[in-house]
Design a protein around this motif. Structure first.
Motif, short mmCIF file in Angstrom:
data_model
loop_
_atom_site.label_atom_id
_atom_site.label_comp_id
_atom_site.label_asym_id
_atom_site.label_seq_id
_atom_site.Cartn_x
_atom_site.Cartn_y
_atom_site.Cartn_z
N LYS A 4 35.72 -23.30 -36.32
CA LYS A 4 37.08 -22.81 -36.53
C LYS A 4 38.07 -23.54 -35.62
N GLU A 167 42.05 -10.43 -42.66
CA GLU A 167 40.99 -11.08 -43.44
C GLU A 167 41.17 -12.59 -43.41
N TYR A 168 42.43 -13.02 -43.49
CA TYR A 168 42.69 -14.45 -43.43
C TYR A 168 42.30 -15.00 -42.06
N LYS A 170 40.17 -13.92 -39.95
CA LYS A 170 38.71 -13.91 -39.76
C LYS A 170 38.02 -14.99 -40.57
N ASN A 171 38.53 -15.26 -41.76
CA ASN A 171 37.84 -16.18 -42.69
C ASN A 171 38.56 -17.51 -42.89
N SER A 173 39.77 -21.08 -43.39
CA SER A 173 39.01 -22.30 -43.73
C SER A 173 39.88 -23.19 -44.60
N LEU A 176 39.99 -21.83 -48.21
CA LEU A 176 40.85 -20.66 -48.33
C LEU A 176 42.32 -21.07 -48.32
#
Length: 213
Positions: A4, A167-168, A170-171, A173, A176
C-alpha cells in the motif's frame, strides 16, 4: 502494508501526470467557462473554501464560482429562503455537470488532493469528520471523486458516506481507483446523485458556506 505504501507513491505520480495532461486538454474549455462566469455576473471566477485534507490538515479548495456575490455570507444553501435565486444560470449547469470542480486540478498538483479518494469535508462538518475517524479515512489525501461519489453522492447519509470512505481507505488499489474513475465519468454524464435547491444534502448544503461561491 508495504504494498500500500508503494502504491501511494505511484498514485501520487499518476495524479501529477494526469493533472498536467488535464490542464493542457481542458485549458480552452476552462477559459470558456471563465468567460461565461464573468459575462453573467460580477465577482471572481473562482470560489475558495476551507476543507479538511490528509491527517485533518486544512487547505483551500478551488472551484468555479456558481453563485452570485450578494448571496448571504456563512449560510448553507439549504437555509436560504430561495436558493435558486442565488445560483447563476451558468452555475446551475456547472453544478449539474460537476464542471465547477475542474479547478481542483490545481489542488491535486499542489498535493492537497488526489484524483480518487474521500471527498474533502468542509472544516465545520464535524459529524462527517468524526465518522471518518472511525475508519481512518481522514488519514489519506481526499479526492476529486471517490467511492461515495459513485454510490449515491449527495443522497447518502453521513454514516454510510463515512463507511464507504473507510472501505476505500482499507482496500485502496490501482484497480479500485480505475473502477471509481470510469464510474465517475458515467455518473457525471447521467448527473446521478446530484441534488439541488432546498433539499440539497450534506456537502452541497454547506457548499457555499463562505459564499461568493
Amino acid at each position: 502494508m508495504w504494498k500500500k505504501k508503494i502504491y501511494f507513491s505511484i498514485k501520487r505520480l499518476i495524479d501529477v501526470i494526469l493533472s498536467f495532461l488535464a490542464i493542457i486538454i481542458l485549458f480552452i474549455p476552462c477559459m470558456i467557462i471563465a468567460i461565461c462566469i464573468k459575462l453573467e455576473s460580477k465577482g471572481p471566477i473562482f470560489f475558495k473554501q476551507k476543507r479538511v485534507g490528509k491527517n485533518k490538515k486544512y487547505f483551500m479548495i478551488y472551484k468555479f464560482r456558481t453563485m452570485r456575490t450578494d448571496t448571504p455570507k456563512d449560510m448553507p444553501t439549504h437555509m436560504l429562503n430561495n436558493p435558486d435565486l442565488y445560483i447563476t444560470k451558468v452555475g446551475r449547469i456547472l453544478r449539474k455537470t460537476s464542471l465547477d470542480e475542474l479547478p481542483q486540478i490545481i489542488n491535486i498538483i499542489k498535493g492537497d488532493m488526489s484524483i480518487v479518494g474521500p471527498r474533502p469535508a468542509l472544516w465545520n462538518q464535524y459529524d462527517l469528520i468524526s465518522e471518518r475517524d472511525k475508519y481512518y479515512a481522514n488519514n489519506i489525501r481526499p479526492g476529486l471523486t471517490g467511492l461515495a461519489q459513485i454510490s449515491g453522492r449527495d443522497e447518502l447519509e453521513i454514516p454510510l458516506k463515512a463507511k464507504l470512505d473507510g472501505e476505500y481507505t482499507k482496500n485502496i488499489s490501482f484497480l479500485l481507483d480505475i473502477k471509481i474513475f470510469f464510474k465517475t465519468i458515467i455518473k457525471v454524464f447521467k448527473s446521478d446523485g446530484v441534488v439541488e435547491g432546498k433539499v440539497e444534502k450534506e456537502e452541497n448544503n454547506s457548499e457555499e458556506n463562505f459564499n461568493n461561491g
